[in-house]
Motif scaffolding. Structure first.
Motif, mmCIF file in Angstrom:
data_model
loop_
_atom_site.group_PDB
_atom_site.id
_atom_site.type_symbol
_atom_site.label_atom_id
_atom_site.label_comp_id
_atom_site.label_asym_id
_atom_site.label_seq_id
_atom_site.Cartn_x
_atom_site.Cartn_y
_atom_site.Cartn_z
ATOM 1 N N HIS A 1 0.844 -1.191 0.000
ATOM 2 C CA HIS A 1 0.000 0.000 0.000
ATOM 3 C C HIS A 1 0.889 1.254 0.000
ATOM 4 O O HIS A 1 1.904 1.293 0.699
ATOM 5 C CB HIS A 1 -0.909 -0.011 1.226
ATOM 6 C CG HIS A 1 -2.038 0.970 1.122
ATOM 7 N ND1 HIS A 1 -1.879 2.309 1.393
ATOM 8 C CD2 HIS A 1 -3.326 0.825 0.743
ATOM 9 C CE1 HIS A 1 -3.043 2.938 1.205
ATOM 10 N NE2 HIS A 1 -3.934 2.049 0.808
ATOM 11 N N THR B 1 0.734 3.948 1.467
ATOM 12 C CA THR B 1 0.957 4.580 2.772
ATOM 13 C C THR B 1 1.813 3.723 3.699
ATOM 14 O O THR B 1 2.116 4.155 4.819
ATOM 15 C CB THR B 1 -0.381 4.857 3.482
ATOM 16 O OG1 THR B 1 -1.039 3.605 3.692
ATOM 17 C CG2 THR B 1 -1.272 5.768 2.660
ATOM 18 N N ALA B 2 2.139 2.489 3.309
ATOM 19 C CA ALA B 2 3.030 1.683 4.147
ATOM 20 C C ALA B 2 4.405 2.341 4.160
ATOM 21 O O ALA B 2 4.848 2.896 3.156
ATOM 22 C CB ALA B 2 3.122 0.258 3.610
ATOM 23 N N ILE B 3 5.051 2.299 5.329
ATOM 24 C CA ILE B 3 6.364 2.934 5.463
ATOM 25 C C ILE B 3 7.405 1.842 5.660
ATOM 26 O O ILE B 3 7.289 1.034 6.583
ATOM 27 C CB ILE B 3 6.378 3.900 6.660
ATOM 28 C CG1 ILE B 3 5.428 5.066 6.390
ATOM 29 C CG2 ILE B 3 7.797 4.402 6.928
ATOM 30 C CD1 ILE B 3 5.336 6.058 7.535
ATOM 31 N N ALA C 1 -2.413 -0.687 4.522
ATOM 32 C CA ALA C 1 -2.332 0.758 4.723
ATOM 33 C C ALA C 1 -1.742 1.079 6.088
ATOM 34 O O ALA C 1 -2.084 0.473 7.099
ATOM 35 C CB ALA C 1 -3.727 1.362 4.607
ATOM 36 N N TYR C 2 -0.858 2.067 6.095
ATOM 37 C CA TYR C 2 -0.306 2.640 7.327
ATOM 38 C C TYR C 2 0.527 1.665 8.143
ATOM 39 O O TYR C 2 0.837 1.938 9.306
ATOM 40 C CB TYR C 2 -1.434 3.230 8.205
ATOM 41 C CG TYR C 2 -2.130 4.385 7.537
ATOM 42 C CD1 TYR C 2 -1.392 5.417 6.981
ATOM 43 C CD2 TYR C 2 -3.514 4.449 7.433
ATOM 44 C CE1 TYR C 2 -2.014 6.476 6.340
ATOM 45 C CE2 TYR C 2 -4.151 5.503 6.799
ATOM 46 C CZ TYR C 2 -3.381 6.514 6.259
ATOM 47 O OH TYR C 2 -3.992 7.556 5.641
ATOM 48 N N THR C 3 0.854 0.534 7.581
ATOM 49 C CA THR C 3 1.751 -0.358 8.323
ATOM 50 C C THR C 3 3.171 0.179 8.250
ATOM 51 O O THR C 3 3.588 0.728 7.235
ATOM 52 C CB THR C 3 1.597 -1.796 7.805
ATOM 53 O OG1 THR C 3 0.473 -2.372 8.477
ATOM 54 C CG2 THR C 3 2.838 -2.648 8.073
ATOM 55 N N VAL C 4 3.888 0.020 9.377
ATOM 56 C CA VAL C 4 5.228 0.595 9.518
ATOM 57 C C VAL C 4 6.244 -0.534 9.684
ATOM 58 O O VAL C 4 6.129 -1.339 10.614
ATOM 59 C CB VAL C 4 5.276 1.541 10.740
ATOM 60 C CG1 VAL C 4 6.690 2.074 10.952
ATOM 61 C CG2 VAL C 4 4.294 2.697 10.555
ATOM 62 N N ALA D 1 5.911 7.205 13.414
ATOM 63 C CA ALA D 1 5.065 7.307 12.233
ATOM 64 C C ALA D 1 3.596 7.093 12.597
ATOM 65 O O ALA D 1 3.247 6.208 13.371
ATOM 66 C CB ALA D 1 5.499 6.269 11.200
ATOM 67 N N TYR D 2 2.762 7.933 12.016
ATOM 68 C CA TYR D 2 1.306 7.783 12.108
ATOM 69 C C TYR D 2 0.759 7.949 13.519
ATOM 70 O O TYR D 2 -0.399 7.590 13.787
ATOM 71 C CB TYR D 2 0.858 6.427 11.520
ATOM 72 C CG TYR D 2 1.144 6.326 10.055
ATOM 73 C CD1 TYR D 2 0.769 7.349 9.190
ATOM 74 C CD2 TYR D 2 1.808 5.238 9.515
ATOM 75 C CE1 TYR D 2 1.043 7.280 7.834
ATOM 76 C CE2 TYR D 2 2.085 5.161 8.161
ATOM 77 C CZ TYR D 2 1.702 6.184 7.326
ATOM 78 O OH TYR D 2 1.972 6.123 5.990
ATOM 79 N N SER E 1 5.237 4.461 16.894
ATOM 80 C CA SER E 1 4.216 4.574 15.848
ATOM 81 C C SER E 1 2.837 4.155 16.353
ATOM 82 O O SER E 1 2.698 3.425 17.335
ATOM 83 C CB SER E 1 4.605 3.688 14.676
ATOM 84 O OG SER E 1 4.818 2.370 15.124
ATOM 85 N N HIS E 2 1.795 4.630 15.665
ATOM 86 C CA HIS E 2 0.422 4.154 15.868
ATOM 87 C C HIS E 2 -0.137 4.388 17.254
ATOM 88 O O HIS E 2 -1.007 3.637 17.696
ATOM 89 C CB HIS E 2 0.310 2.647 15.556
ATOM 90 C CG HIS E 2 0.494 2.327 14.116
ATOM 91 N ND1 HIS E 2 1.449 1.472 13.664
ATOM 92 C CD2 HIS E 2 -0.155 2.745 13.007
ATOM 93 C CE1 HIS E 2 1.389 1.374 12.357
ATOM 94 N NE2 HIS E 2 0.435 2.136 11.924
ATOM 95 N N ILE F 1 -8.749 6.369 5.050
ATOM 96 C CA ILE F 1 -8.750 5.713 3.739
ATOM 97 C C ILE F 1 -10.058 4.960 3.593
ATOM 98 O O ILE F 1 -10.391 4.119 4.439
ATOM 99 C CB ILE F 1 -7.562 4.745 3.624
ATOM 100 C CG1 ILE F 1 -6.252 5.532 3.658
ATOM 101 C CG2 ILE F 1 -7.673 3.913 2.351
ATOM 102 C CD1 ILE F 1 -5.016 4.661 3.590
ATOM 103 N N VAL G 1 -8.859 3.094 8.556
ATOM 104 C CA VAL G 1 -8.915 2.422 7.259
ATOM 105 C C VAL G 1 -10.252 1.695 7.130
ATOM 106 O O VAL G 1 -10.578 0.845 7.964
ATOM 107 C CB VAL G 1 -7.755 1.420 7.128
ATOM 108 C CG1 VAL G 1 -7.857 0.645 5.812
ATOM 109 C CG2 VAL G 1 -6.411 2.151 7.215
#
Lengths: 338, 338, 338
Positions: free
Chosen positions: A100, A102-104, A119-122, B119-120, B137-138, C104, C122
């Motif tokens: 995705h 937005t994944a970092i 999405a948004y997984t780091v 992040a995020y 993160s998160h 999202i 999400v």
């Protein structure tokens, strides 16, 4: 799929082949099955339901003798046949392999083929992820984590520094692997001095871990879960534990630190095991029990503190008679005192 | 580091100074230590291992008398010396102080010096974060949260409205602070009317909270955890509880609402405490016990419902004899009836 | 607000109307109320506090007879009046209805009017969300989830594929709904073959679920929580359970698979219920108990394994006398042996 197709795919014997064209569209328990559902009988306790079930057909063992109002499919392992039918009739959509946007991803991350990251997984630095593994949204993989091939990691999982997963590992949502172990040095003034937890967690192939479960990293070395073990929701595995192969830990079980659980052990729901113990292979511990000393292989245990399960059942039954027993002894004392 | 350096840094006495040049590269328990590892003996139960350990040297108490096959380092607190060596030999990388570009900060946020935000992570309005604190993160910090200096908040933590943390607080992954207390007014028709939970949670300095633990906000006022207390994973602290200083709550402990826990109390794993009770200072409750009434300071408790620990141990042992006892009383009755 | 306004809004009778102009600014328990706080007396145990409370006024039942040092407000349900005052005096800020730009949304998502979606949340494909529902940051709603109107979903919740929520449902932080049930076919070689969990979870209107609680999806069909039921933190509901209306599950309760809980049942903290059982309506189970067989309506249960609560209390009390009883029986045997 037709009944004959199901029989062929599973190597089952259909006892009324003339029904082979009957359509099968789904899978259901005996009580709720409709005319296009397939069902199964694994536990003889439910044999009577064969007289009333609406199912299109029912899986039974090869030597099953009873009557049924529907065709029977004879297979060596009816429950396994049922599980496989669920796979076929309700295929789970596999997410398209993609990272995705937005994944970092950190530096020096190594991704296998067809990896999916939500999405948004780091993903931290130097993380390695095997082929076809799927990681959902909102996960955090800290630096130096290693994930094998064909793993499935649902949303909100946290894999701390250096945690390693084998292949085909499944983590349900919100699993925490590698949080710090609970270790302190008690100081003379009553304070607790934190012992750095610098070990990690290593998970073998084919392990599944339930939602909200936490497995702490070792102080030094590794907390380990060997291959094939399944752990249910909200379970706690403390630092430096070692769990063997193909064991079952039901929901809300708690293991204190440095405990060793053997292979094919079953710990039922809400069991607690004290620290630094060894639980032998194939031991079964009944729900809510508290294990306070090591247990040899093939034990059956129950109670708090746990004792042999047969004794536990007798002691539990006797406990209900204890208020009466007190009265009876009082009477005896009165009589004997005379 | 050389052995002599370790001795000097800790103020330890090395009993064979000629070995002072021996290199030390790591830290390990007595059983697994190699020739470059340092180890420790705190519990006399393991004294025999001094004969077999491969360790470069072992921390012992100043008055230790036994034999060993390796140099001894005499220190007042061997376990603490061991913990400090883990710090030195396995330094934990501290993330570079920076606010990740994907972190979202509300209005009027006040950040101290050298704060790290992962992040995020989402920071609400008017949040204040102290110097050098690291948030992974998160995480979600709701509006008006206050976090002290030098805190470490791992991924997926939720700090609800107005929650306040002191300095040097550690939150492992997925901690929830300030979720609504479980409070309802039972209505005559069987429904439950939600009581708004408008209080908050206040956490003192040097508190550590384990992965997946939840601490509910007070209905009115504050749920409080005083300084130095350590709480393990998957523990539940209900609304309006007050926990004293330097107490230990092991994994999966549950406290019902408005209960007061004193200072230096130890609640072992899976203990439950009913609501509106007071547990006196320095009380120790054994694993899986259920506390159903208040307990004076310095108590030792066990069982469900909990009783004095010494009585509990006797009653547990006696329970195993209960099935036999029933038979013995039946025999007595038969005899006496004659 | 003035005291007379509070009385009017709640239909309460103020027993000294001349005090009607007294200002009320807040709500507090009897012990901590100040001169501008309103308080309540629901439990006669606390009647004596009416002599010492500083409160501006106290809600009591219409037929209350005692003395008080402050005005009394007579209402049919003092506790409910108190809850409503908390709503009025401490109104919770409602987030402005908006979809955060970082949220999202999948394809074919249907959003009602005035929906709020927080940062980084999400939302999968074909998800439907009802009017005025608020979803905080870091949630994941998988494909085909349905959420009703006026729901409140706090951060870090995971709603797996096809989960359905009614209206006015509250999910505290980190709730997991629809994780896979814990179901495996035991294979002859000791391995466990995963049974796909293709059912879902259905939550009725006005249900509230506590932080960190996990509710597993059904193997086939649905795991259901009926309307009005309230579930506290860190609770585990296994696959295919069905919980009735207006029941209460306190923190850390665990239900094994396929268990049916009736209406208005109360399971106190840390209770465990085995699988495939039925717990009748209005049953109350005391804390830490383990239910191992089905229970008719209106039962009161306690103990592990659970028995009738009255018997359990007697058996628990008797257990403390068991060590002494053993000695007494030994004495009797010696005497009778003579």
């Amino acid at each position: 799929m037709r009944l004959a197709d199901v029989a062929e795919r599973l190597g089952a014997t259909l006892d009324c082949p003339e029904q082979g064209d009957r359509p099968v569209l789904g899978v259901a328990p005996l009580e709720t099955a409709t005319a296009t559902d397939i069902s199964f009988l694994a536990n003889p306790r439910y044999t009577a339901l064969l007289q009333s079930t609406e199912a299109a057909a029912v899986f039974v063992r090869p030597d099953f003798q009873g009557e049924a109002r529907c065709p029977l499919l004879r297979v060596p392992h009816p429950y396994l046949a049922f599980a496989k039918c669920i796979e076929w009739f309700y295929p789970q959509p596999k997410p398209a392999a993609k990272i995705h946007p937005t994944a970092i991803l950190g530096t020096d991350v190594v991704l296998g083929a067809e990896v999916t990251i939500g999405a948004y997984t780091v993903i931290g630095d130097r993380v390695r992820i095997g082929d076809r593994t799927v990681i959902d949204s909102h996960c955090t993989l800290y630096d130096d984590v290693v994930v094998g091939a064909d793993c499935r990691i649902y949303s909100h999982c946290a894999l701390r520094e250096r945690v390693r997963l084998g292949d085909r590992v499944i983590l349900q949502n919100s699993v925490v692997l590698g949080s710090d172990g609970f270790g302190y040095v008690p100081l003379p003034d009553g304070r607790h001095y934190k012992i750095p937890q610098v070990g990690t967690v290593v998970i073998g192939n084919d392990v599944e871990i339930g939602a909200g479960t936490t497995i702490d990293r070792a102080t030094l070395g590794e907390t380990t879960i060997a291959q094939g073990t399944k752990i249910d929701n909200l379970t706690m595995v403390a630092h430096n534990c070692a769990i063997g192969e193909n064991s079952i830990l039901c929901a809300q079980v708690g293991l204190a630190g440095s405990t060793r659980i053997g292979n094919q052990v079953v710990l039922a729901g809400q069991v607690g095991v004290a620290g630094h113990l060894t639980i032998g292979d194939r031991t079964v511990v009944s729900a809510k029990s508290g294990i306070s000393s090591s247990v040899p292989p093939d034990s059956r245990m129950g109670g708090i503190p746990a004792m042999d399960q047969a004794l536990y059942l007798k002691a539990s039954a006797a406990l209900r008679q204890l208020p009466q027993l007190l009265k009876r002894v009082r009477k005896l004392e009165a009589k004997v005192g005379e």
